[in-house]
Motif scaffolding. Structure first.
Motif, mmCIF file in Angstrom:
data_model
loop_
_atom_site.group_PDB
_atom_site.id
_atom_site.type_symbol
_atom_site.label_atom_id
_atom_site.label_comp_id
_atom_site.label_asym_id
_atom_site.label_seq_id
_atom_site.Cartn_x
_atom_site.Cartn_y
_atom_site.Cartn_z
ATOM 1 N N ARG A 1 0.836 -1.209 0.000
ATOM 2 C CA ARG A 1 0.000 0.000 0.000
ATOM 3 C C ARG A 1 0.869 1.256 0.000
ATOM 4 N N LYS A 2 1.890 1.268 0.821
ATOM 5 C CA LYS A 2 2.798 2.415 0.892
ATOM 6 C C LYS A 2 3.449 2.673 -0.468
ATOM 7 N N GLY A 3 3.921 1.604 -1.109
ATOM 8 C CA GLY A 3 4.539 1.743 -2.433
ATOM 9 C C GLY A 3 3.557 2.236 -3.481
ATOM 10 N N MET A 4 2.340 1.693 -3.449
ATOM 11 C CA MET A 4 1.329 2.098 -4.416
ATOM 12 C C MET A 4 0.908 3.548 -4.203
ATOM 13 N N GLU A 5 0.759 3.952 -2.956
ATOM 14 C CA GLU A 5 0.390 5.344 -2.669
ATOM 15 C C GLU A 5 1.467 6.304 -3.178
ATOM 16 N N ALA A 6 2.732 5.947 -2.982
ATOM 17 C CA ALA A 6 3.826 6.803 -3.462
ATOM 18 C C ALA A 6 3.824 6.863 -4.988
ATOM 19 N N PHE A 7 3.629 5.706 -5.623
ATOM 20 C CA PHE A 7 3.580 5.658 -7.094
ATOM 21 C C PHE A 7 2.433 6.502 -7.630
ATOM 22 N N TYR A 8 1.258 6.346 -7.053
ATOM 23 C CA TYR A 8 0.090 7.102 -7.513
ATOM 24 C C TYR A 8 0.271 8.605 -7.269
ATOM 25 N N ALA A 9 0.858 8.958 -6.144
ATOM 26 C CA ALA A 9 1.069 10.384 -5.835
ATOM 27 C C ALA A 9 1.991 11.042 -6.852
ATOM 28 N N SER A 10 2.941 10.293 -7.386
ATOM 29 C CA SER A 10 3.903 10.874 -8.320
ATOM 30 C C SER A 10 3.526 10.687 -9.787
ATOM 31 N N THR A 11 2.610 9.771 -10.075
ATOM 32 C CA THR A 11 2.411 9.361 -11.469
ATOM 33 C C THR A 11 0.978 9.451 -11.975
ATOM 34 N N ALA A 12 -0.006 9.202 -11.129
ATOM 35 C CA ALA A 12 -1.392 9.027 -11.575
ATOM 36 C C ALA A 12 -1.922 10.224 -12.367
ATOM 37 N N ILE A 13 -2.719 9.892 -13.361
ATOM 38 C CA ILE A 13 -3.384 10.924 -14.159
ATOM 39 C C ILE A 13 -4.744 11.242 -13.543
ATOM 40 N N PRO A 14 -5.287 12.417 -13.826
ATOM 41 C CA PRO A 14 -6.607 12.754 -13.266
ATOM 42 C C PRO A 14 -7.714 11.885 -13.868
ATOM 43 N N ALA A 15 -8.762 11.645 -13.095
ATOM 44 C CA ALA A 15 -9.906 10.868 -13.574
ATOM 45 C C ALA A 15 -10.521 11.497 -14.816
ATOM 46 N N LYS A 16 -10.404 12.805 -14.977
ATOM 47 C CA LYS A 16 -10.945 13.484 -16.163
ATOM 48 C C LYS A 16 -10.332 12.923 -17.448
ATOM 49 N N SER A 17 -9.104 12.448 -17.387
ATOM 50 C CA SER A 17 -8.482 11.855 -18.575
ATOM 51 C C SER A 17 -9.244 10.613 -19.026
ATOM 52 N N VAL A 18 -9.724 9.832 -18.069
ATOM 53 C CA VAL A 18 -10.530 8.655 -18.403
ATOM 54 C C VAL A 18 -11.865 9.117 -18.995
ATOM 55 N N ALA A 19 -12.476 10.106 -18.371
ATOM 56 C CA ALA A 19 -13.744 10.639 -18.876
ATOM 57 C C ALA A 19 -13.578 11.171 -20.300
ATOM 58 N N ASP A 20 -12.471 11.828 -20.571
ATOM 59 C CA ASP A 20 -12.216 12.354 -21.924
ATOM 60 C C ASP A 20 -12.085 11.220 -22.945
ATOM 61 N N SER A 21 -11.460 10.115 -22.532
ATOM 62 C CA SER A 21 -11.326 8.988 -23.469
ATOM 63 C C SER A 21 -12.683 8.347 -23.747
ATOM 64 N N ILE A 22 -13.537 8.305 -22.741
ATOM 65 C CA ILE A 22 -14.897 7.788 -22.944
ATOM 66 C C ILE A 22 -15.659 8.693 -23.905
ATOM 67 N N ALA A 23 -15.557 9.988 -23.694
ATOM 68 C CA ALA A 23 -16.235 10.944 -24.586
ATOM 69 C C ALA A 23 -15.733 10.785 -26.018
ATOM 70 N N PHE A 24 -14.446 10.571 -26.184
ATOM 71 C CA PHE A 24 -13.886 10.363 -27.524
ATOM 72 C C PHE A 24 -14.540 9.157 -28.198
ATOM 73 N N ALA A 25 -14.614 8.030 -27.480
ATOM 74 C CA ALA A 25 -15.199 6.815 -28.058
ATOM 75 C C ALA A 25 -16.681 6.998 -28.381
ATOM 76 N N VAL A 26 -17.403 7.618 -27.471
ATOM 77 C CA VAL A 26 -18.851 7.800 -27.655
ATOM 78 C C VAL A 26 -19.154 8.751 -28.813
ATOM 79 N N ASN A 27 -18.303 9.726 -29.012
ATOM 80 C CA ASN A 27 -18.560 10.743 -30.031
ATOM 81 C C ASN A 27 -18.046 10.397 -31.417
ATOM 82 N N MET A 28 -17.558 9.192 -31.620
ATOM 83 C CA MET A 28 -17.167 8.765 -32.959
ATOM 84 C C MET A 28 -18.417 8.599 -33.814
ATOM 85 N N PRO A 29 -18.285 8.688 -35.125
ATOM 86 C CA PRO A 29 -19.456 8.441 -35.980
ATOM 87 C C PRO A 29 -20.035 7.045 -35.709
ATOM 88 N N GLU A 30 -21.331 6.897 -35.904
ATOM 89 C CA GLU A 30 -22.020 5.648 -35.579
ATOM 90 C C GLU A 30 -21.447 4.436 -36.297
#
Length: 121
Positions: A76-105
């Motif tokens: 847990r300590k190692g993962m918390e340190a890794f996430y604190a230094s590296t993790a991307i914001p959740a909005k990046s995931v939301a943006d990727s979902i929006a990209f997929a949903v907004n492709m032509p049908e």
């Protein structure tokens, strides 16, 4: 969705379904299951001739509460340190979902593997 022959299914998996880690085998297995289900469903819908799109979003380290659920104190300590230094914001995931949903049908984004640029695995 089948009745209207149109729709989008978004499943959230993990980079772990592609690159499992020694301590994360069970987690990776569950995420591989999501990946397999998504691909099977995609093939089913394509064979049925429907326009239902299936997308798997497989993020790496995202700024969420995931490290808080690790029970081994050292991991847990190692993962918390890794996430604190590296993790991307959740909005990046939301943006990727929006990209997929907004492709032509007529276009399906089947999978997005999304990681911080600094994440090696």
């Amino acid at each position: 969705m089948r009745k209207q022959q149109l729709g989008q299914i978004i499943n959230i998996g993990s980079v772990s379904s592609h690159i499992p880690t020694p301590a994360g085998g069970v987690y990776a297995a569950t995420k591989f299951g999501v990946r397999a289900l998504s691909e099977s469903l995609r093939q089913e819908e394509a064979a049925a001739g429907s326009n239902i799109r299936v997308t798997l979003i497989a993020p790496g380290a995202v700024d969420t509460e995931l490290p808080q659920h690790v029970t081994d104190p050292e991991q847990r300590k190692g993962m918390e340190a890794f996430y604190a230094s590296t993790a991307i914001p959740a909005k990046s995931v939301a943006d990727s979902i929006a990209f997929a949903v907004n492709m032509p049908e007529h276009t399906a984004i089947n999978e997005i593997l999304l990681r911080p640029t600094a994440q090696v695995l």
